[in-house]
Design a protein around this motif. Sequence first.
Motif, mmCIF file in Angstrom:
data_model
loop_
_atom_site.group_PDB
_atom_site.id
_atom_site.type_symbol
_atom_site.label_atom_id
_atom_site.label_comp_id
_atom_site.label_asym_id
_atom_site.label_seq_id
_atom_site.Cartn_x
_atom_site.Cartn_y
_atom_site.Cartn_z
ATOM 1 N N VAL A 107 4.604 2.952 2.163
ATOM 2 C CA VAL A 107 4.909 1.248 1.833
ATOM 3 C C VAL A 107 3.905 0.391 2.634
ATOM 4 O O VAL A 107 3.409 -0.487 2.040
ATOM 5 C CB VAL A 107 6.329 0.878 2.331
ATOM 6 N N ILE A 111 1.485 -2.234 0.915
ATOM 7 C CA ILE A 111 1.642 -3.675 1.140
ATOM 8 C C ILE A 111 0.371 -4.144 1.730
ATOM 9 O O ILE A 111 0.145 -5.368 1.609
ATOM 10 C CB ILE A 111 2.721 -3.883 1.903
ATOM 11 N N ARG A 119 3.177 -10.319 -0.220
ATOM 12 C CA ARG A 119 3.115 -9.337 0.836
ATOM 13 C C ARG A 119 3.886 -9.584 1.845
ATOM 14 O O ARG A 119 4.755 -8.756 2.462
ATOM 15 C CB ARG A 119 1.669 -8.913 1.339
ATOM 16 N N PHE A 122 7.596 -9.151 1.106
ATOM 17 C CA PHE A 122 7.919 -7.706 1.031
ATOM 18 C C PHE A 122 8.150 -7.153 2.388
ATOM 19 O O PHE A 122 8.962 -6.316 2.827
ATOM 20 C CB PHE A 122 6.805 -6.921 0.261
ATOM 21 N N ARG A 123 7.157 -7.442 3.459
ATOM 22 C CA ARG A 123 7.261 -7.255 4.824
ATOM 23 C C ARG A 123 8.633 -7.394 5.508
ATOM 24 O O ARG A 123 9.313 -6.652 6.292
ATOM 25 C CB ARG A 123 6.095 -7.678 5.769
ATOM 26 N N TYR A 126 11.591 -5.521 3.811
ATOM 27 C CA TYR A 126 11.662 -3.876 4.265
ATOM 28 C C TYR A 126 12.073 -3.996 5.877
ATOM 29 O O TYR A 126 12.691 -2.970 6.129
ATOM 30 C CB TYR A 126 10.535 -3.359 4.150
#
Length: 319
Positions: A107, A111, A119, A122-123, A126
């Motif tokens: 991942v 990313i 991005r 998404f960080r 997660y």
Amino acid sequence: MLAAKGVRKRRVSGSGRTWPVYIVFLCMLPGLLHYLMFRIGPSMMTAILSFTDITGVPNTPWKFIGLDNYREFLMLQNQRDLQRAFSRTIMYSVSVTFIQNALALFVAVVINNKFIKGRNIFRAVYFLPVILGVTIVTSVWKLLASIDGPIFAFMQQVLNNPAPLFANFTYAFPAVIGIQIWMYMGYSMVLYLAGMQNISLELYEAGYIDGCNEWKSFRFITFPLLWPIITVNVLLALIGSLQSFEIIYTTTQGQFNTTTLGMMVFATAFGGRGATAGGDSIASLRQGYAASMSMILFLGVFAVTLFSQYVMNKRGGDN
């Protein structure tokens, strides 16, 4: 000599201003006191209480009994339960360590690509399970796996008359492993991202000039330079998984073949299911005996950590 002594008595901060040494120690004092009170102190008390028969029941006398707790655990403990808990602990730790780091690295590589839009979103997504905490995370998963949840509906379509996920002797243990991986994968990912951002772009440009594709760039540039971060992540995942019991306690309470050594220690100290490997009996309050189990677990974790660090450092030296 006076000037040299003056230098030794003072520290220079980042802004260039000098501070007396005692000011530096005063600033460090809260952190040191916190570490002594909540880390070193409890650890020392655990070691001391492991030689007693303390139960934790109010107004109940206790005394020092020497090595009786250790002797009971190593010689008189039900060896079948101990072997099952030990094997589950190893399986739990190995699975979490390798799968969590493999997913986190994958991942992070994806990313870290500048062509990925959003991005930062998404960080954050997660990393969110790390912030939420064990209770909230397991509560969400228990709702999803309940009789009215989508996971149970899917199991009904695939399996023949299944039990709910966390009440299933076959799938409960893989489920808690999956939750542990899902919850802490974001933490490992952040460390990998930090390591990748410290790699100079000039190395990748030189690699592309020499004919490296994406896979070769990862294999010969990214992976070797990330090895110190990989070592840290592997050790953190290994230590955390060997000591973990919170996810198991909040989902299955050690029942349905999910008891690990960490869960046995907790159940023995504070009562509840999980004192045996099958999690099928109610544990009594035996905090002295649990302290001895905890010390044995600590020695095991310490030995595994040293060995793993030696292997990882040796492998890193070969790179």
